[in-house]
Design a protein around this motif. Structure first.
Motif, short mmCIF file in Angstrom:
data_model
loop_
_atom_site.label_atom_id
_atom_site.label_comp_id
_atom_site.label_asym_id
_atom_site.label_seq_id
_atom_site.Cartn_x
_atom_site.Cartn_y
_atom_site.Cartn_z
N GLU A 1 8.16 3.08 -9.39
CA GLU A 1 7.73 1.96 -8.92
C GLU A 1 6.14 2.06 -7.94
N VAL A 2 5.13 3.01 -8.55
CA VAL A 2 4.02 3.49 -7.85
C VAL A 2 2.99 3.20 -8.85
N ALA A 3 2.24 2.43 -8.33
CA ALA A 3 0.85 2.15 -9.13
C ALA A 3 -0.39 3.09 -8.67
N THR A 4 -0.98 3.52 -9.62
CA THR A 4 -1.98 4.61 -9.17
C THR A 4 -3.35 3.84 -9.67
N ILE A 5 -4.48 3.61 -8.85
CA ILE A 5 -5.72 3.29 -9.26
C ILE A 5 -6.38 4.37 -9.27
N VAL A 6 -7.19 4.66 -10.51
CA VAL A 6 -8.08 5.41 -10.78
C VAL A 6 -9.88 4.70 -10.67
N LEU A 7 -10.59 5.35 -10.00
CA LEU A 7 -11.77 4.76 -9.52
C LEU A 7 -12.86 5.84 -10.40
N SER A 8 -13.84 5.14 -10.96
CA SER A 8 -14.92 6.03 -11.72
C SER A 8 -15.97 6.50 -10.64
N ARG A 9 -16.11 7.83 -10.66
CA ARG A 9 -17.22 8.44 -9.83
C ARG A 9 -18.65 7.93 -10.23
N ARG A 10 -18.76 7.83 -11.32
CA ARG A 10 -20.14 7.46 -12.03
C ARG A 10 -20.55 5.80 -11.46
N ALA A 11 -19.21 4.82 -11.47
CA ALA A 11 -19.39 3.38 -11.00
C ALA A 11 -19.79 3.55 -9.66
N LEU B 1 0.76 -1.31 0.12
CA LEU B 1 -0.03 0.05 0.00
C LEU B 1 0.72 1.29 -0.08
N GLY B 2 2.18 1.10 0.50
CA GLY B 2 2.93 2.46 0.48
C GLY B 2 3.11 2.67 -1.18
N ARG B 3 3.27 1.89 -2.02
CA ARG B 3 3.65 2.09 -3.31
C ARG B 3 2.30 2.06 -4.13
N LEU B 4 1.10 3.01 -3.76
CA LEU B 4 -0.02 2.74 -4.32
C LEU B 4 -0.74 4.16 -3.93
N GLU B 5 -1.36 4.78 -4.99
CA GLU B 5 -2.05 6.11 -5.08
C GLU B 5 -3.43 5.77 -5.34
N TRP B 6 -4.23 6.82 -5.18
CA TRP B 6 -5.44 6.57 -5.51
C TRP B 6 -5.96 7.96 -6.23
N THR B 7 -6.81 7.94 -7.09
CA THR B 7 -7.60 9.13 -7.59
C THR B 7 -8.97 8.68 -8.25
N VAL B 8 -9.70 9.65 -8.51
CA VAL B 8 -11.00 9.32 -9.02
C VAL B 8 -11.17 10.10 -10.35
N SER B 9 -11.82 9.46 -11.28
CA SER B 9 -12.11 10.31 -12.70
C SER B 9 -13.62 10.39 -12.72
N ALA B 10 -13.94 11.88 -12.85
CA ALA B 10 -15.53 12.16 -13.20
C ALA B 10 -15.91 11.90 -14.47
N ARG B 11 -14.82 11.54 -15.45
CA ARG B 11 -15.15 11.56 -16.90
C ARG B 11 -15.32 10.14 -17.27
N ALA B 12 -14.65 9.15 -16.67
CA ALA B 12 -14.84 7.63 -17.11
C ALA B 12 -16.30 7.41 -17.36
N ARG B 13 -16.65 6.98 -18.38
CA ARG B 13 -18.10 6.30 -18.79
C ARG B 13 -18.22 4.79 -19.02
N ARG B 14 -17.05 4.18 -19.12
CA ARG B 14 -17.12 2.61 -19.22
C ARG B 14 -16.45 1.91 -18.46
N ARG B 15 -15.30 2.34 -17.95
CA ARG B 15 -14.56 1.55 -16.97
C ARG B 15 -14.72 2.16 -15.62
N ALA B 16 -15.02 1.01 -14.74
CA ALA B 16 -15.19 1.28 -13.22
C ALA B 16 -14.02 1.83 -12.57
N GLY B 17 -12.97 1.00 -13.30
CA GLY B 17 -11.54 1.54 -12.60
C GLY B 17 -10.38 1.31 -13.37
N ALA B 18 -9.33 1.63 -13.20
CA ALA B 18 -7.95 1.52 -13.92
C ALA B 18 -6.96 1.58 -12.92
#
Length: 193
Positions: free
Chosen positions: A62-72, A37-54
């Motif tokens: 060496e950092v992963a960013t999880i992008v979550l969809s606000r609409r989902a 979790l120390g190498r993990l970042e989070w953000t939210v996309s207000a634009r995503a229309r078909r992907r619930a996450g990425a």
């Protein structure tokens, strides 16, 4: 968020996702995946229309960013959204362990252990639909953006039988099978496009 500001939907979704990720990483619940979790970042996309996450990987730090969809987050119930979070955690884990991620056998195995879907369910209706014109073929594809196959269906072929197909603007029901048909439909619909 500044003092006195109410948390936004994006704040809420990330907070709940982080709590769930901590549970998964620590094995505190039904699931366990040793994601860092120390190498993990989070953000939210207000634009995503078909992907619930990425999940995006920055190899240089060496950092992963999880992008979550606000609409989902708005449309799914929590168990379904938590499954999306676990799906993206598998990607983060793969990136951290192997420097790459996909939806192959390794991903499938880890996702199954976490009761995470291999592919997330759609949360938005497609804007366009492609449909084969051949009588014996029931091929259909959904599109959320006006891609090249949507704009010029006469330049492409059916994904199943190789026949011609038509494109449909879902909300109006109007169809076209040529690039000029696309332009004409778009012009006719105007603001309804």
């Amino acid at each position: 968020m500044s003092d006195g500001d109410a948390p936004t939907l994006a704040d809420e979704s990330v907070a709940r996702a982080r709590i769930h990720a901590r549970e998964v990483a620590n094995g505190d619940g039904d699931y366990h995946l040793p994601v860092d979790l120390g190498r993990l970042e989070w953000t939210v996309s207000a634009r995503a229309r078909r992907r619930a996450g990425a999940c995006r990987w920055n190899a240089s730090c060496e950092v992963a960013t999880i992008v979550l969809s606000r609409r989902a987050y708005e449309q799914y119930d929590w168990p379904a959204f938590a499954a999306v979070v676990r799906h993206e955690l598998v990607h983060a884990w793969e990136f951290q362990q192997f420097g790459e991620s996909g939806h192959g056998k390794r991903f499938h195995k880890q996702a199954a252990e976490l009761d995470a879907p291999r592919h997330c369910q759609a949360f938005a209706e497609p804007r366009y639909r492609l449909r084969c014109l051949e009588v014996d073929c029931d091929w259909e594809a959904k599109r959320h953006r006006a891609s090249k196959p949507v704009k010029a269906p006469d330049q492409y072929r059916c994904g199943a039988c190789g026949g011609r197909y038509e494109a449909e603007h879902v909300s109006s029901g109007r169809t076209w099978s040529t690039a000029s048909g696309y332009g004409g439909t778009k012009a006719t619909l105007g603001d309804g496009w």
